[in-house]
Design a protein around this motif. Structure first.
Motif, PDB file in Angstrom:
ATOM      1  N   VAL A   1      15.522  70.757  46.614  1.00 48.55           N
ATOM      2  CA  VAL A   1      16.543  69.713  46.498  1.00 48.55           C
ATOM      3  C   VAL A   1      17.082  69.634  45.079  1.00 48.55           C
ATOM      4  O   VAL A   1      18.284  69.516  44.847  1.00 48.55           O
ATOM      5  CB  VAL A   1      15.967  68.343  46.930  1.00 48.55           C
ATOM      6  CG1 VAL A   1      16.944  67.222  46.586  1.00 48.55           C
ATOM      7  CG2 VAL A   1      15.681  68.342  48.420  1.00 48.55           C
ATOM      8  N   ALA A   2      16.189  69.710  44.095  1.00 46.61           N
ATOM      9  CA  ALA A   2      16.584  69.521  42.693  1.00 46.61           C
ATOM     10  C   ALA A   2      17.072  70.803  42.041  1.00 46.61           C
ATOM     11  O   ALA A   2      17.755  70.750  41.021  1.00 46.61           O
ATOM     12  CB  ALA A   2      15.406  68.962  41.891  1.00 46.61           C
ATOM     13  N   HIS A   3      16.749  71.963  42.613  1.00 46.43           N
ATOM     14  CA  HIS A   3      17.003  73.233  41.941  1.00 46.43           C
ATOM     15  C   HIS A   3      18.474  73.517  41.643  1.00 46.43           C
ATOM     16  O   HIS A   3      18.801  73.919  40.532  1.00 46.43           O
ATOM     17  CB  HIS A   3      16.415  74.385  42.763  1.00 46.43           C
ATOM     18  CG  HIS A   3      16.578  75.721  42.097  1.00 46.43           C
ATOM     19  ND1 HIS A   3      15.880  76.061  40.954  1.00 46.43           N
ATOM     20  CD2 HIS A   3      17.369  76.788  42.385  1.00 46.43           C
ATOM     21  CE1 HIS A   3      16.222  77.296  40.586  1.00 46.43           C
ATOM     22  NE2 HIS A   3      17.119  77.747  41.436  1.00 46.43           N
TER      23      HIS A   3
ATOM     24  N   PHE B   1      11.027  70.488  35.882  1.00 45.63           N
ATOM     25  CA  PHE B   1      10.911  69.627  37.065  1.00 45.63           C
ATOM     26  C   PHE B   1       9.738  70.010  37.968  1.00 45.63           C
ATOM     27  O   PHE B   1       8.913  69.154  38.302  1.00 45.63           O
ATOM     28  CB  PHE B   1      12.219  69.641  37.856  1.00 45.63           C
ATOM     29  CG  PHE B   1      12.277  68.606  38.936  1.00 45.63           C
ATOM     30  CD1 PHE B   1      12.652  67.303  38.649  1.00 45.63           C
ATOM     31  CD2 PHE B   1      11.931  68.926  40.234  1.00 45.63           C
ATOM     32  CE1 PHE B   1      12.681  66.346  39.640  1.00 45.63           C
ATOM     33  CE2 PHE B   1      11.966  67.977  41.236  1.00 45.63           C
ATOM     34  CZ  PHE B   1      12.352  66.678  40.931  1.00 45.63           C
ATOM     35  N   PRO B   2       9.620  71.280  38.399  1.00 47.07           N
ATOM     36  CA  PRO B   2       8.486  71.613  39.269  1.00 47.07           C
ATOM     37  C   PRO B   2       7.135  71.486  38.585  1.00 47.07           C
ATOM     38  O   PRO B   2       6.137  71.200  39.248  1.00 47.07           O
ATOM     39  CB  PRO B   2       8.770  73.067  39.681  1.00 47.07           C
ATOM     40  CG  PRO B   2       9.717  73.599  38.673  1.00 47.07           C
ATOM     41  CD  PRO B   2      10.515  72.438  38.192  1.00 47.07           C
ATOM     42  N   ILE B   3       7.084  71.693  37.268  1.00 47.16           N
ATOM     43  CA  ILE B   3       5.799  71.581  36.556  1.00 47.16           C
ATOM     44  C   ILE B   3       5.347  70.126  36.512  1.00 47.16           C
ATOM     45  O   ILE B   3       4.216  69.790  36.893  1.00 47.16           O
ATOM     46  CB  ILE B   3       5.914  72.155  35.125  1.00 47.16           C
ATOM     47  CG1 ILE B   3       6.212  73.640  35.168  1.00 47.16           C
ATOM     48  CG2 ILE B   3       4.618  71.902  34.351  1.00 47.16           C
ATOM     49  CD1 ILE B   3       6.499  74.240  33.801  1.00 47.16           C
ATOM     50  N   THR B   4       6.231  69.230  36.058  1.00 48.45           N
ATOM     51  CA  THR B   4       5.850  67.828  35.935  1.00 48.45           C
ATOM     52  C   THR B   4       5.627  67.176  37.297  1.00 48.45           C
ATOM     53  O   THR B   4       4.780  66.290  37.431  1.00 48.45           O
ATOM     54  CB  THR B   4       6.917  67.038  35.164  1.00 48.45           C
ATOM     55  OG1 THR B   4       8.198  67.224  35.793  1.00 48.45           O
ATOM     56  CG2 THR B   4       7.009  67.516  33.728  1.00 48.45           C
TER      57      THR B   4
ATOM     58  N   MET C   1       6.300  69.069  47.721  1.00 52.68           N
ATOM     59  CA  MET C   1       6.600  69.586  46.388  1.00 52.68           C
ATOM     60  C   MET C   1       7.593  70.739  46.446  1.00 52.68           C
ATOM     61  O   MET C   1       8.523  70.828  45.644  1.00 52.68           O
ATOM     62  CB  MET C   1       5.300  70.021  45.705  1.00 52.68           C
ATOM     63  CG  MET C   1       4.399  68.843  45.329  1.00 52.68           C
ATOM     64  SD  MET C   1       2.728  69.332  44.857  1.00 52.68           S
ATOM     65  CE  MET C   1       3.087  70.331  43.406  1.00 52.68           C
ATOM     66  N   ILE C   2       7.407  71.644  47.428  1.00 57.48           N
ATOM     67  CA  ILE C   2       8.346  72.767  47.586  1.00 57.48           C
ATOM     68  C   ILE C   2       9.724  72.249  47.985  1.00 57.48           C
ATOM     69  O   ILE C   2      10.757  72.697  47.469  1.00 57.48           O
ATOM     70  CB  ILE C   2       7.819  73.766  48.637  1.00 57.48           C
ATOM     71  CG1 ILE C   2       6.539  74.436  48.137  1.00 57.48           C
ATOM     72  CG2 ILE C   2       8.877  74.833  48.948  1.00 57.48           C
ATOM     73  CD1 ILE C   2       5.825  75.261  49.199  1.00 57.48           C
ATOM     74  N   GLY C   3       9.738  71.266  48.896  1.00 65.51           N
ATOM     75  CA  GLY C   3      11.013  70.711  49.353  1.00 65.51           C
ATOM     76  C   GLY C   3      11.790  70.048  48.244  1.00 65.51           C
ATOM     77  O   GLY C   3      13.001  70.250  48.105  1.00 65.51           O
TER      78      GLY C   3
END
Length: 255
Positions: A97-99, A57-60, A91-93
Motif C-alpha cells: 500500500v505504501a510502496h 517504512f517496512p523496517i520501522t 506487514m506485507i500488505g
C-alpha cells in the motif's frame, strides 16, 4: 489532548482509579510513552530522513514482531499460528500500500552512503524495537485500572519531556511565534491524536492485548487509500489493491 481526556475520565467512571496508581504503575506508564512517543518517534524521523520512506517504512513497521516476542516473554501471551500468519500478511500488505508513494519520495533524495545506510537501518530497527517494547510495557502498567486514567498519566509525561527537550535544544522560545491558525491546527491534532486516538489505542491494548493491537495498528496507512481517492482524486494502483486485500485478510486472521 487533555481537553478530551479529562472529561473522558469522569464519563467512563474512572476517577476513582487514581487511588490505584502506585509508583511502580506510574513508572511503567511513563517509561512506555518515553520509549515510544519520544525516543522511538525521534529515531523514526531520523531513519526517514536517512533512508527515505521506501526503505524506512517496512523496517520501522516491523515493530509487531518485537511486540509479539516481548509479549510472549514478559506477559506469557499465547501466540498462535493464525496470529503469526496474519501479522506477516498485514506487514506485507501495508508495504504494498505504501510502496508506490514511498518510491516517488525516495527518488528525489540523494542516495545514502554505505555508512548512512547502516546508521539508517539501525535507527529503523531501534525504532521498531522501542515501539514493540513500549506496547508491552504499557500493557503491564494498564493492568487493573481504567485505560483513560492511564492515558491521562501518559500525556502529561509527554508534555514535560517535550518541554525539556525543547529547552535543551534552545527552541522553546519559538512558542511565542505561533500564530492563531497554527494553534488551531495543534488543538485539533491534539484532540484527535492524543485525546481520542491515544485513548482508543490504550483501550485496545487493554482489551485486545499488545500483540493484536500492534498488528492491527500497522494497518493505519490503509485508511489513506480511500481518503486520497476522495480528497486528492488519486487512482489506486495494482500494488495498492493487492496490499489492501492482503492487509484485510491478515487482520481477519489476527482478530
Amino acid at each position: 489532548g487533555m481537553l478530551i481526556i479529562v472529561p473522558l475520565v469522569f464519563i467512563t467512571g474512572g476517577a476513582g482509579d487514581y487511588r490505584l496508581l502506585s509508583l511502580t504503575r506510574v513508572l511503567y506508564l511513563a517509561v512506555s510513552v518515553a520509549l515510544g512517543g519520544v525516543i522511538g518517534d525521534a529515531l523514526y524521523v531520523s531513519s526517514l530522513k536517512t533512508l527515505g520512506v521506501t526503505r524506512a517504512f517496512p523496517i520501522t513497521n516491523s515493530y509487531p514482531v518485537f511486540t509479539v516476542l516481548s509479549s510472549a516473554l514478559l506477559l506469557g501471551e499465547q501466540i498462535t499460528w493464525r496470529m503469526i500468519v496474519g501479522m506477516l500478511l498485514t506487514m506485507i500488505g501495508i508495504y504494498f500500500v505504501a510502496h508506490p508513494r514511498g518510491q516517488v519520495l525516495a527518488s528525489n533524495a540523494p542516495a545514502p552512503t554505505s555508512r548512512q545506510l547502516i546508521v539508517g537501518v539501525l535507527q529503523g530497527l531501534a525504532t521498531a524495537f522501542l515501539w514493540g517494547v513500549n506496547t508491552v510495557i504499557l500493557a503491564i502498567g494498564l493492568q487493573g485500572i481504567n485505560s483513560i486514567v492511564a492515558n491521562s498519566i501518559r500525556v502529561p509525561v509527554l508534555i514535560v519531556l517535550g518541554l525539556i527537550f525543547s529547552a535543551f535544544r534552545g527552541t522553546i522560545g519559538s512558542v511565542r511565534r505561533l500564530n492563531w491558525p497554527t494553534v488551531r491546527l495543534l488543538i485539533v491534532a491534539g484532540i484527535l491524536g492524543w485525546g481520542i486516538g491515544g485513548s482508543l489505542y490504550v483501550t485496545a491494548v487493554q482489551l485486545a492485548g499488545p500483540s493484536r493491537t500492534a498488528i492491527i495498528g500497522t494497518a493505519s496507512p490503509l485508511f489513506a487509500v480511500p481518503l486520497s481517492m476522495f480528497f486528492l482524486h488519486e487512482k489506486p494502483t495494482r500494488s495498492t489493491l493487492i496490499g489492501t486485500v492482503l492487509t484485510v485478510i491478515g487482520i481477519i486472521l489476527v482478530v
